[in-house]
Design an enzyme around this catalytic site. Structure first.
Site, mmCIF file in Angstrom:
data_model
loop_
_atom_site.group_PDB
_atom_site.id
_atom_site.type_symbol
_atom_site.label_atom_id
_atom_site.label_comp_id
_atom_site.label_asym_id
_atom_site.label_seq_id
_atom_site.Cartn_x
_atom_site.Cartn_y
_atom_site.Cartn_z
ATOM 1 C CE LYS A 199 -4.471 -1.603 1.287
ATOM 2 N NZ LYS A 199 -5.783 -1.148 1.677
ATOM 3 C CE LYS B 234 -8.082 -5.924 -2.508
ATOM 4 N NZ LYS B 234 -9.272 -5.329 -1.947
ATOM 5 C CE LYS C 88 -14.118 0.130 0.228
ATOM 6 N NZ LYS C 88 -12.835 -0.010 0.917
HETATM 7 N N1 AQP Z 1 -12.246 -7.353 -5.171
HETATM 8 C C1 AQP Z 1 -12.776 -7.893 -4.105
HETATM 9 N N2 AQP Z 1 -13.409 -9.078 -4.183
HETATM 10 C C2 AQP Z 1 -13.963 -9.634 -3.077
HETATM 11 N N3 AQP Z 1 -13.934 -9.064 -1.867
HETATM 12 C C3 AQP Z 1 -13.343 -7.872 -1.748
HETATM 13 N N4 AQP Z 1 -13.158 -7.037 -0.713
HETATM 14 C C4 AQP Z 1 -12.491 -5.937 -1.124
HETATM 15 N N5 AQP Z 1 -12.229 -6.038 -2.428
HETATM 16 C C5 AQP Z 1 -12.735 -7.224 -2.856
HETATM 17 C C6 AQP Z 1 -13.649 -7.290 0.626
HETATM 18 O O1 AQP Z 1 -14.398 -6.158 1.020
HETATM 19 C C7 AQP Z 1 -14.092 -5.813 2.367
HETATM 20 C C8 AQP Z 1 -13.584 -4.386 2.328
HETATM 21 O O2 AQP Z 1 -12.428 -4.239 2.951
HETATM 22 P P1 AQP Z 1 -11.713 -2.836 3.127
HETATM 23 O O3 AQP Z 1 -12.614 -1.720 2.802
HETATM 24 O O4 AQP Z 1 -11.161 -2.825 4.499
HETATM 25 O O5 AQP Z 1 -10.523 -2.771 2.152
HETATM 26 P P2 AQP Z 1 -9.996 -3.593 0.991
HETATM 27 O O6 AQP Z 1 -10.058 -5.053 1.222
HETATM 28 O O7 AQP Z 1 -8.629 -3.062 0.705
HETATM 29 O O8 AQP Z 1 -11.042 -3.202 -0.132
HETATM 30 P P3 AQP Z 1 -10.869 -2.243 -1.331
HETATM 31 O O9 AQP Z 1 -12.172 -2.105 -1.987
HETATM 32 O O10 AQP Z 1 -9.719 -2.662 -2.186
HETATM 33 O O11 AQP Z 1 -10.549 -0.864 -0.651
HETATM 34 P P4 AQP Z 1 -9.296 0.095 -0.731
HETATM 35 O O12 AQP Z 1 -9.110 0.397 -2.182
HETATM 36 O O13 AQP Z 1 -9.720 1.284 0.073
HETATM 37 O O14 AQP Z 1 -8.112 -0.608 -0.142
HETATM 38 C C9 AQP Z 1 -13.117 -6.871 2.865
HETATM 39 O O15 AQP Z 1 -13.865 -7.899 3.516
HETATM 40 C C10 AQP Z 1 -12.497 -7.406 1.607
HETATM 41 O O16 AQP Z 1 -12.036 -8.739 1.717
#
Ligand code: AQP
Length: 327
Positions: A110, A192, A195
């Site tokens: 990150k 993956k 967001k």
């Molecule tokens: N692509 C994905 N497919 C399945 N599950 C996903 N999750 C995130 N992306 C996918 C699940 O959603 C939850 C959100 O977790 P988070 O907001 O703490 O951060 P993250 O996992 O890092 O999700 P993002 O969307 O990628 O956010 P950013 O970009 O802010 O880091 C978790 O349960 C994750 O497994």
């Protein structure tokens, strides 16, 4: 089993969050005691926009409810409203070792601008995550492979604390989500869906209307082969088949057989239709929850109070164990 899970309000939620976190949570709440938080103190390690943070926090809560989280069953709360999280995180930072923190691969992933310029909070956030988990006597934490290491760190910290200061924390287990629900980026299917990805074309938001869905799905990266087949090497196509399967009753095998000879255009058009049908009621619910800001705040206040009662109990015991005087 008591389970804690959370989502960072870094942006509007996408279908990866929906299929990977929200839908599984609605199933978990049927059999378990679920704590779901909007992880806003985690989000500020990357998001530096006050207005968007506030809006995203409400929006994330609305998304939980819209996907079927029932606040009468599940404790839905905002992480920062329970001050015990940051306090326990500090205590855990005094117990964690530099070597352990250095081994966390998420920090390396990150801190793309380089460790020198990365916020310290991005480095120490696994200790905040450990506090999130330990404050509720959590037994299970649903995580993707990428977060498993943080649950292992939480276990190590809890065991060390218990050994050095007396039995205080339960030792949580990671609940590893199946790869089937891992949704990939539409533009870079080896990564993956995320967001905070720079391109909005790479993700499908829960609020995307049909014409936006169509634009994004039609533009999704696939390959030049004509047939629709289920092949791990065809990552872009596999991702679309996975999404199709998740928003219909069909298995991935059934989707690929059905569309084998129909060509990419027909397949993508039908996927847009299926996805739109699946998302339409969620979109509508979200609009309703977002319009009723006072109602949403009330749900969160109730959740915050319930969460605080439990968390404060754990924090009180922790303080006593380490000898903190509260005159
Ligand atoms: N692509 C994905 N497919 C399945 N599950 C996903 N999750 C995130 N992306 C996918 C699940 O959603 C939850 C959100 O977790 P988070 O907001 O703490 O951060 P993250 O996992 O890092 O999700 P993002 O969307 O990628 O956010 P950013 O970009 O802010 O880091 C978790 O349960 C994750 O497994």
């Amino acid at each position: 089993m008591r389970i804690l899970t959370g989502i960072q309000p870094t942006n509007n939620l996408h279908i990866g969050n929906l299929f990977g976190a929200l839908i599984p949570a609605t199933k978990l709440q049927e059999e378990h005691e679920l704590f779901m938080m909007v992880a806003d103190y985690h989000a500020i390690t990357t998001l530096k926009d006050p207005k968007r943070l506030t809006e995203n926090t409400l929006f994330t809560a609305a998304a939980y409810l819209s996907a079927g989280i029932d606040p009468a069953r599940t404790t839905l709360f905002v992480q920062s409203s329970v001050a015990a999280h940051t306090e326990l995180a500090w205590i855990l930072q005094t117990i964690a070792r530099m070597g352990e923190a250095n081994r966390m691969t998420q920090f390396k992933d990150k801190s793309q601008t380089g460790a020198e310029k990365a916020p310290v909070g991005l480095f120490t956030y696994p200790m905040l995550m450990a506090a999130d988990i330990l404050l509720y006597g959590t037994e299970g934490v649903p995580v993707g492979e990428d977060q498993k290491q943080h649950v292992e760190l939480t276990r190590d910290l809890a065991e060390r604390f218990n050994r050095d200061f007396g039995e205080t924390f339960l030792i949580p287990e990671p609940i590893i989500q199946s790869n089937g629900a891992r949704i990939k980026s539409l533009t870079e299917p080896e990564k993956k869906m995320s967001k905070s990805a720079p391109s909005a074309k790479s993700y499908i938001l829960l609020t995307d209307e049909e014409d936006m869905l169509a634009k994004k799905i039609r533009g999704a990266v696939t390959d030049s082969e004509r047939e629709i087949t289920l092949d791990d090497e065809r990552k872009g196509l596999l991702n679309l088949i996975t999404i199709f399967s998740l928003c219909t009753e069909y298995t991935k095998e059934e989707v690929s057989e059905r569309y084998q000879h129909s060509g990419m255009k027909v397949f993508k058009d039908d996927l847009v239709m299926a996805l739109n049908q699946y998302l339409a009621p969620i979109r509508m619910n979200m609009q309703e929850y977002s319009d009723d800001r006072a109602g949403l705040l009330e749900v969160l206040q109730t959740g915050n109070e319930a969460a605080e009662m439990i968390a404060n109990q754990y924090l009180k015991t922790t303080r006593e164990r380490i000898g903190i005087l509260r005159p």
